[in-house]
Design an enzyme around this catalytic site. Structure first.
Site, short mmCIF file in Angstrom:
data_model
loop_
_atom_site.label_atom_id
_atom_site.label_comp_id
_atom_site.label_asym_id
_atom_site.label_seq_id
_atom_site.Cartn_x
_atom_site.Cartn_y
_atom_site.Cartn_z
N TYR A 162 0.94 -1.21 -0.05
CA TYR A 162 0.08 0.04 -0.03
C TYR A 162 0.73 1.41 -0.19
O TYR A 162 1.21 1.54 1.00
CB TYR A 162 -0.66 0.13 1.17
CG TYR A 162 -2.15 -0.95 1.35
CD1 TYR A 162 -2.61 -1.69 0.27
CD2 TYR A 162 -2.55 -1.15 2.45
CE1 TYR A 162 -3.71 -2.18 0.10
CE2 TYR A 162 -3.85 -1.91 2.47
CZ TYR A 162 -4.39 -2.60 1.16
OH TYR A 162 -5.49 -3.50 1.52
N LYS A 182 -0.45 -8.03 -3.26
CA LYS A 182 -1.77 -7.53 -3.39
C LYS A 182 -1.70 -5.95 -3.78
O LYS A 182 -1.09 -5.29 -2.99
CB LYS A 182 -2.53 -7.54 -2.27
CG LYS A 182 -3.99 -6.90 -2.15
CD LYS A 182 -4.60 -6.83 -0.84
CE LYS A 182 -6.07 -6.23 -0.80
NZ LYS A 182 -6.10 -4.64 -1.16
#
Lengths: 295, 295, 295, 295, 295
Positions: free
Chosen positions: D166, D200
């Site tokens: 992130y 991810k």
């Protein structure tokens, strides 16, 4: 003739693969075969082994022989490694022998005690470690227990583990003896099942396979074929055992390589003669290895 | 005559080299030779050893003797080190003996148990540690295992490791006994292969070398030459063994130094007589050492 | 011209010596010099570094370039080492970079966090580890503390420690900047004093040495001479920094080698062009190295 | 379209390969693709996330949805794993999320603290662990340090490591924001370089790539292609980010799979609607995955 | 007929439950029953066991047989797991056998030494571990002590523990022998009391139950009923022992399942015949298992 194992097929992590690659492709004939020089007889048999060639008592002599003879590695104990390897560090691969014993007490319960660690091998820049496993003795519990620690550490540090798989003990003596086909065959399989990356065996005597229902009527080529097959993805090194003449040893070497062995490990047969004769014999062994490159 | 080893040749790390340098060049004759005073007989044989000279039962007596006699170090057990070394700390090198036993139970399975650590030696300011290795007994597995820990720690902390290499056990008794050339020769090599920095051996009896095919017809000079050669890069200390007279001991000392030994280690022969006589005998030994400086 | 350091002179234990010997004499020109390929820019600068030559985003491309170009080693982060080194294990030396950071946050307090260990390097079969030390930033406390652990483990496992010595921080900017002679000179010495076996520095700009009383009026040869001298027994690698043309880089390479540096470390200058051009430039660098063998 | 990675190509040990094989071939579509259900929003955002569908506040609801929807795994925090996984143990793979935080304090220095270990994951029978790495924040030192421990333990225990990569922090906000192509591209590479097995990422916004000289004028397919390429041998999972409609999400899912991603990870988009609608949307996503089997 | 145990009834933590669920419901018949393929005979009996079907000496042959035959798991030693499991990781469950021995030395004091750890099993992605417990030998102290460590680690890591409960030793021989109802009955209970999750027993010979006052006049169904009852919440696997014909084995299999056993474990009976015949026999066993699903 069995196909020779390639390192990619052996289930090795990166560290073990890197170190075996260096041994097999950056030293010796650089063709995936190996010729090792073991030098732990001063402990295992005592210094009497040097009487035939007194210069061999000096580890420097052995290191020079290993370099000039183009060996893929020397196998020595921790004391000699600490004292002599620095001088030749990186020039010839070091196989640190982690256990060993004197021949003085009786062998009924033979166990080779550990006196150095895989971490010692890492610190010294060794490319592999060696462990003597006495297959078949009543002491197998302690043997497997100390082997467990060595195998675990070798896996953890990515150091190839070479097992000297030696059948020993009364039960072996009663079933054909330590060089019988039965004993060598079983020893090779044991090393593979317990986690050896490489196994050193004596050339089997196919005529000696005492247990009933055991394979019979094998020729010597068939016997070594079966031993290599039993080792499956464990690389096989063959030692000379008690063979008689250079000619016989070279023949056994060729049969071993033809069976798919990765190489040879010859100690006393090499250094218990004068320097030039050692190199001459080594040249003969190298001629054999040159015929069996790993693709 | 063999060239004496220099510290630079021994494969030592900086800590071991520094401490051996202090022992060999800041004490005694400061010429690279050594004369050590072992004082663990109160444990090994019991206090009966002090009957010949009762003052020797007091460790202070021994420390003073070591200082006045110009010894390169005293070898004592942990209890005496804790109690007496503070008074002389730094004045004479301490060799902390890490294992030892009483002579009370039978010796068939002789093993000298460890009761102090290399870390104790560091804490006390010792310059070396000592370990008794019984070569050839059936207990060699446990012996090698506890030696492994000592060697590892000595390497880790940079403390020189002196091995009392003592052939023992029934098998040794059957092959000429503990002082036979065979036994001493094998013991020196064993200590070297297992990682001793310094090995203490008894002077070998060249006439006793029972195993067939063993070297024969050696003179005493040749025998000690072979022992020092077998030790290769391990410094050799020779003890008096069961020699008869001062004269004989001095002669053996000279042969030892001529063979390339680094020094001598004499205990009972020194302190089982009165103080002045001890110093007189020490002076004779120092005269020998003075003739064999290490360049 | 300064004499190039030989490995025997560097105070290395056997493991570090063995591994550096392999890097310097079994790879590249095999003459004691080195040409390294660093490939951590995907982390340090982000994947934008691959826009100039998109194929370079694939680590396999880099590994092939390292092999075909005859490099002495590739320096990569743990993630790429785990994923790609197995395929080339032992074929080209691995330098595992143990710390690294993104360039995203501001650099005032630059610290390169550790995300892999020396033990990872051992396990993967790496021949050395790399650590980026930001010399001169306010974060030097944390930097030295994490370097301490790396140095200790490298010593314990015998793995050579290569320090990327990068002057950084406001104080450096105020004293001539990161490539000033002052900064590079100080960084080389800092790495040597803290325990680097090898130090990577940018080529110093001799005209930039702001602190008063600092050496002045140096030519570029004198500047790099001084940097190598400051590193004393730490081997020196020089990187291209922000040099303009191939010609200029080759000239700086020659000055570096003439100063006694062990080798060169070129990344973007090599792989931010097409494959054939990379090899052509590498050939020029190798021509320089060939002129400076270590005896 | 990029070829999808096969597990054999990813440099995985046996344990990681076995566990990923189970996830990818024994669950979901059993065709090498994956659809994961993350359920850590109750911690990350607080229970307000369940207002849209209050039944989703009950972890049992989520587990049933995962089973009926044919997900390849659910990602939950340790507390819910301890309380709810036993009931469904082995029926659906568990991804134990090892770190997490509340959104309550400001995010300038975002760091997701670790509150569970890889060993917890092993004990609970999880098939993978998850770690949130905030790429680009000033806290990257602490982040990398705690990631180091997780990566090491995941390697030691053979547990696949999925990194929620992130981009965060002021510097990211100033360079196009967390979903910009620049940020996602860099985050994917960072995870790969640091040792993620699976990463991810949010679907990148190709129109946002602020840093000068960055790739420009990319279409959305090209952008996700570049992200997957940057991840090299790290498997890629794409999440929905802040996309608007089901139709748009399915389109991005198809572009992701076409780029070579391994699968999708959709949380709120799935369970913030009623049960039947969730399953209907999942069916659409599965239709996409069915078109991209890994050979 | 006893009700078959469901996993929810066995007092298992989440990890053990998840792993057993995978074994019982994601492999084989997926109905809660199990058919395991043990392959440690190369160590336990030596490679002579492969003479009947030489292809079975190759572990790859066994792995393929396990896959094609739809087995619920293969039980192998660490060496073969390291070398061969990667190729099939996750395709068939691995039961890592943690101890084993050769048959060479006499068995009076049979103890199967541990040479791998539960942590090895975790690392390799195994779904269970196996331990051979020799019930009734004079070595039971060491046996229980090493079992203690295995059980503790299996509990800690959530790995199911399968105990090969083998009655052995002179005392057993004097009380009906290793396959007597008395011996098997006692062995099943011992494994359960010491902490096995699953116990492997030979089919008991009800006519052999020598100790006075022992249950008498049992039929074979009653005998296996009692054995399963003695195991209480430990799942039971039955092996073929020395049964004569396929027909007899299938009958015993049906009796075992009817008694509430969870499954079967057949090794030599399966792979000591040619491949097609192996699969044919396996199909017969699967027909039995299909009749006894666990609800």
């Amino acid at each position: 003739m069995t196909a020779r194992l390639r390192l990619e097929q052996c289930g090795l992590g990166a560290g073990k693969k890197a170190r075996l690659h260096r041994i097999l492709y950056h030293h010796g004939l650089r063709n995936g075969t190996a010729l090792f020089l073991p030098y732990d007889q001063g402990l295992e048999h005592g210094p009497r082994d040097f009487f035939a060639n007194p210069r061999a008592a000096d580890p420097r002599y052995i290191m020079k022989l290993a370099l000039e003879g183009g060996f893929n590695g020397v196998a020595i104990q921790i004391g000699l490694a600490e004292k002599f390897y620095w001088d030749y560090a990186g020039e010839v691969p070091l196989i640190l022998k982690l256990n060993g014993k004197t021949e003085i007490p009786p062998e009924a319960n033979a166990l080779s005690p550990v006196h150095a660690s895989v971490e010692d091998a890492v610190r010294l820049g060794a490319d592999a470690v060696g462990y003597t496993l006495y297959v078949g003795t009543p002491a197998q519990e302690e043997d497997f227990a100390q082997f467990h620690v060595v195998r675990r550490d070798a896996q953890r540090f990515g150091i190839p583990l070479i097992v000297w798989a030696y059948p020993r003990g009364e039960a072996i003596d009663n079933k054909g003896g330590r060089d019988s086909f039965y004993a060598v065959h079983y020893a090779a399989r044991t090393a593979s099942e317990l986690g050896a990356d490489v196994v050193k065996v004596n050339f089997p005597h196919p005529e000696k396979h005492v247990p009933p229902a055991y394979l019979s009527d094998l020729g010597s080529q068939e016997a070594i074929d079966e031993v290599v097959r039993a080792a499956n993805r464990t690389l096989v090194l063959v030692s000379g055992g008690s063979l008689a003449s250079d000619e016989a040893m070279v023949e056994k070497a060729a049969e071993s390589m033809s069976a798919g062995a990765t190489g040879l490990i010859f100690g006393r047969n090499v250094w218990q003669r004068d320097y030039d004769d050692s190199l001459r014999f080594v040249a003969e062994l190298r001629d054999v290895l040159a015929k069996y490159p790993t693709p």
